[in-house]
Write a protein that holds these residues in place. Sequence first.
Motif, PDB file in Angstrom:
ATOM      1  N   ILE A 192      49.990 -41.343 -22.163  1.00 11.06           N
ATOM      2  CA  ILE A 192      49.129 -40.174 -22.375  1.00 11.06           C
ATOM      3  C   ILE A 192      49.962 -38.910 -22.225  1.00 11.06           C
ATOM      4  CG2 ILE A 192      47.129 -38.888 -21.532  1.00 11.06           C
ATOM      5  CD1 ILE A 192      45.949 -41.516 -20.558  1.00 11.06           C
ATOM      6  N   THR A 193      49.972 -38.087 -23.270  1.00 10.77           N
ATOM      7  CA  THR A 193      50.687 -36.804 -23.257  1.00 10.77           C
ATOM      8  C   THR A 193      49.669 -35.695 -23.480  1.00 10.77           C
ATOM      9  OG1 THR A 193      52.649 -37.857 -24.205  1.00 10.77           O
ATOM     10  CG2 THR A 193      52.555 -35.457 -24.268  1.00 10.77           C
ATOM     11  N   THR A 194      49.730 -34.652 -22.657  1.00  5.60           N
ATOM     12  CA  THR A 194      48.761 -33.561 -22.781  1.00  5.60           C
ATOM     13  C   THR A 194      49.435 -32.272 -23.240  1.00  5.60           C
ATOM     14  OG1 THR A 194      48.986 -33.039 -20.415  1.00  5.60           O
ATOM     15  CG2 THR A 194      47.228 -34.537 -21.048  1.00  5.60           C
ATOM     16  N   ARG A 195      48.722 -31.519 -24.080  1.00  9.55           N
ATOM     17  CA  ARG A 195      49.188 -30.217 -24.566  1.00  9.55           C
ATOM     18  C   ARG A 195      48.076 -29.206 -24.325  1.00  9.55           C
ATOM     19  NH1 ARG A 195      49.201 -27.391 -29.707  1.00  9.55           N
ATOM     20  NH2 ARG A 195      47.946 -29.067 -30.641  1.00  9.55           N
ATOM     21  N   GLN A 196      48.405 -28.108 -23.664  1.00 11.70           N
ATOM     22  CA  GLN A 196      47.376 -27.131 -23.320  1.00 11.70           C
ATOM     23  C   GLN A 196      47.036 -26.262 -24.523  1.00 11.70           C
ATOM     24  OE1 GLN A 196      48.077 -24.985 -19.710  1.00 11.70           O
ATOM     25  NE2 GLN A 196      45.950 -24.317 -19.573  1.00 11.70           N
TER      26      GLN A 196
ATOM     27  N   GLN B 253      41.800 -24.615 -19.063  1.00 16.46           N
ATOM     28  CA  GLN B 253      41.093 -25.868 -18.806  1.00 16.46           C
ATOM     29  C   GLN B 253      40.688 -26.573 -20.111  1.00 16.46           C
ATOM     30  OE1 GLN B 253      38.060 -24.247 -15.976  1.00 16.46           O
ATOM     31  NE2 GLN B 253      38.926 -25.723 -14.522  1.00 16.46           N
ATOM     32  N   TYR B 254      41.559 -26.479 -21.081  1.00 14.28           N
ATOM     33  CA  TYR B 254      41.304 -27.125 -22.369  1.00 14.28           C
ATOM     34  C   TYR B 254      42.620 -27.693 -22.891  1.00 14.28           C
ATOM     35  CZ  TYR B 254      39.590 -27.824 -27.147  1.00 14.28           C
ATOM     36  OH  TYR B 254      39.233 -28.368 -28.358  1.00 14.28           O
ATOM     37  N   PHE B 255      42.648 -29.006 -23.146  1.00 16.12           N
ATOM     38  CA  PHE B 255      43.881 -29.694 -23.519  1.00 16.12           C
ATOM     39  C   PHE B 255      43.629 -30.634 -24.692  1.00 16.12           C
ATOM     40  CE2 PHE B 255      44.331 -28.460 -19.139  1.00 16.12           C
ATOM     41  CZ  PHE B 255      45.675 -28.188 -18.958  1.00 16.12           C
ATOM     42  N   GLU B 256      44.732 -30.993 -25.321  1.00 15.01           N
ATOM     43  CA  GLU B 256      44.716 -32.047 -26.321  1.00 15.01           C
ATOM     44  C   GLU B 256      45.543 -33.201 -25.773  1.00 15.01           C
ATOM     45  OE1 GLU B 256      45.354 -31.875 -30.968  1.00 15.01           O
ATOM     46  OE2 GLU B 256      47.299 -32.009 -29.939  1.00 15.01           O
ATOM     47  N   ALA B 257      44.944 -34.400 -25.694  1.00 16.77           N
ATOM     48  CA  ALA B 257      45.623 -35.577 -25.160  1.00 16.77           C
ATOM     49  C   ALA B 257      46.012 -36.506 -26.303  1.00 16.77           C
ATOM     50  CB  ALA B 257      44.734 -36.309 -24.172  1.00 16.77           C
ATOM     51  N   THR B 258      47.288 -36.851 -26.350  1.00 18.19           N
ATOM     52  CA  THR B 258      47.763 -37.861 -27.293  1.00 18.19           C
ATOM     53  C   THR B 258      47.849 -39.184 -26.555  1.00 18.19           C
ATOM     54  OG1 THR B 258      49.085 -36.222 -28.492  1.00 18.19           O
ATOM     55  CG2 THR B 258      49.626 -38.539 -28.854  1.00 18.19           C
ATOM     56  N   VAL B 259      47.067 -40.151 -26.993  1.00 15.18           N
ATOM     57  CA  VAL B 259      47.000 -41.450 -26.320  1.00 15.18           C
ATOM     58  C   VAL B 259      47.599 -42.513 -27.234  1.00 15.18           C
ATOM     59  CG1 VAL B 259      45.501 -43.190 -25.272  1.00 15.18           C
ATOM     60  CG2 VAL B 259      44.944 -40.752 -25.055  1.00 15.18           C
ATOM     61  N   ILE B 260      48.634 -43.162 -26.739  1.00 15.68           N
ATOM     62  CA  ILE B 260      49.251 -44.286 -27.459  1.00 15.68           C
ATOM     63  C   ILE B 260      48.888 -45.559 -26.700  1.00 15.68           C
ATOM     64  CG2 ILE B 260      51.371 -45.315 -28.348  1.00 15.68           C
ATOM     65  CD1 ILE B 260      52.644 -42.548 -28.243  1.00 15.68           C
ATOM     66  N   GLN B 261      47.999 -46.342 -27.274  1.00 15.38           N
ATOM     67  CA  GLN B 261      47.607 -47.591 -26.628  1.00 15.38           C
ATOM     68  C   GLN B 261      48.621 -48.683 -26.936  1.00 15.38           C
ATOM     69  OE1 GLN B 261      43.491 -48.838 -26.666  1.00 15.38           O
ATOM     70  NE2 GLN B 261      42.853 -46.866 -27.527  1.00 15.38           N
ATOM     71  N   ALA B 262      48.940 -49.475 -25.937  1.00 12.35           N
ATOM     72  CA  ALA B 262      49.889 -50.567 -26.126  1.00 12.35           C
ATOM     73  C   ALA B 262      49.322 -51.597 -27.090  1.00 12.35           C
ATOM     74  CB  ALA B 262      50.198 -51.229 -24.787  1.00 12.35           C
ATOM     75  N   GLY B 263      50.193 -52.215 -27.893  1.00 12.76           N
ATOM     76  CA  GLY B 263      49.757 -53.240 -28.825  1.00 12.76           C
ATOM     77  C   GLY B 263      49.304 -54.494 -28.107  1.00 12.76           C
ATOM     78  N   GLN B 264      48.402 -55.234 -28.734  1.00 17.91           N
ATOM     79  CA  GLN B 264      47.886 -56.480 -28.166  1.00 17.91           C
ATOM     80  C   GLN B 264      48.077 -57.597 -29.187  1.00 17.91           C
ATOM     81  OE1 GLN B 264      47.002 -56.605 -25.121  1.00 17.91           O
ATOM     82  NE2 GLN B 264      46.859 -54.418 -24.672  1.00 17.91           N
TER      83      GLN B 264
ATOM     84  N   PRO C 246      46.410 -35.093 -13.078  1.00 18.80           N
ATOM     85  CA  PRO C 246      46.265 -33.702 -13.532  1.00 18.80           C
ATOM     86  C   PRO C 246      46.821 -33.511 -14.947  1.00 18.80           C
ATOM     87  CG  PRO C 246      47.247 -33.794 -11.343  1.00 18.80           C
ATOM     88  CD  PRO C 246      47.268 -35.179 -11.887  1.00 18.80           C
ATOM     89  N   MET C 247      46.204 -32.614 -15.696  1.00 20.27           N
ATOM     90  CA  MET C 247      46.716 -32.258 -17.019  1.00 20.27           C
ATOM     91  C   MET C 247      47.597 -31.019 -16.903  1.00 20.27           C
ATOM     92  SD  MET C 247      43.590 -33.014 -19.694  1.00 20.27           S
ATOM     93  CE  MET C 247      42.298 -32.090 -18.846  1.00 20.27           C
ATOM     94  N   ALA C 248      48.639 -30.994 -17.715  1.00 18.69           N
ATOM     95  CA  ALA C 248      49.548 -29.845 -17.783  1.00 18.69           C
ATOM     96  C   ALA C 248      50.185 -29.840 -19.158  1.00 18.69           C
ATOM     97  CB  ALA C 248      50.615 -29.911 -16.689  1.00 18.69           C
ATOM     98  N   ASP C 249      50.650 -28.679 -19.582  1.00 20.66           N
ATOM     99  CA  ASP C 249      51.254 -28.563 -20.909  1.00 20.66           C
ATOM    100  C   ASP C 249      52.538 -29.392 -20.962  1.00 20.66           C
ATOM    101  OD1 ASP C 249      51.323 -27.527 -23.542  1.00 20.66           O
ATOM    102  OD2 ASP C 249      52.883 -26.104 -22.929  1.00 20.66           O
ATOM    103  N   GLY C 250      52.594 -30.342 -21.882  1.00 18.89           N
ATOM    104  CA  GLY C 250      53.776 -31.181 -22.058  1.00 18.89           C
ATOM    105  C   GLY C 250      53.900 -32.326 -21.075  1.00 18.89           C
ATOM    106  N   ALA C 251      52.896 -32.552 -20.240  1.00 18.13           N
ATOM    107  CA  ALA C 251      52.956 -33.637 -19.252  1.00 18.13           C
ATOM    108  C   ALA C 251      52.754 -34.984 -19.941  1.00 18.13           C
ATOM    109  CB  ALA C 251      51.910 -33.433 -18.170  1.00 18.13           C
TER     110      ALA C 251
END
Length: 235
Positions: free
Chosen positions: A74-78, A82-93, A198-203
């Motif tokens: 999970i990578t967050t961009r502010q 208190q508003y972020f965009e989360a990039t979620v890469i789910q592991a393959g199954q 916690p969310m943070a820019d670039g975390a």
Amino acid sequence: MVWWWWIIPAVVGLLGLVLMVKGLGALFRGKVFGGLLGGVGGAGFMALAATAALLALDVQTYSRLTYERPVATITTRQLGPQYFEATVIQAGQGENLPAATNLYPLHGDEWRIEAQVLKWKPWANVLGLDTQYRLDRLSGRYQSIQQEINAERSVHPLTVTNTDNGLPWQISTWDTARKYRKYVDAVDTLYGGAAYMPMADGARYEVWITQSGLIARPVNDAARNASAGGWTEVN
């Protein structure tokens, strides 16, 4: 499993058994010294094999009970306060469900990922069964209770489905565990688990499934700084 931890004791034990049988044969033929030497040597090798087998069991038990595997990154961009965009890469199954990447808008101070978890009993873990999971949802979370009650909320489904049959990829495992639980009680519990950070820019964070449930770890400086200094007293 670390197979060579079991191969070595097996070889040593077999050698000890051969020496012991030869020693007993020598005793029956009247060769007392050779028989005693073979018997004592064989017993020594078998004792050494037993010790090595116990060590192998300890190593395997520790390895199995502490085993974990990746679930998502999970990578967050502010985007605003208190508003972020989360990039979620789910592991393959497996082949039918490769890794999936999606973007989610989140309001709040923290992200929270939830999953349904099937936890096996420790003896089943040692025998090779790993905790199963099915990702459920991703949501934003406020540190302030008042904001959590009154501020804008955001929640998104994460369940991955098999495109061939439209069913969640682990449904057969879950149904089988429920169906045969009364015959082989290997299931510890079926429950809902979650992890939040916690969310943070670039975390960037990694989410893992352990034999006990979900955990999250910061993997870059922005995430480490946020997790070290971003936790404040809830009010």
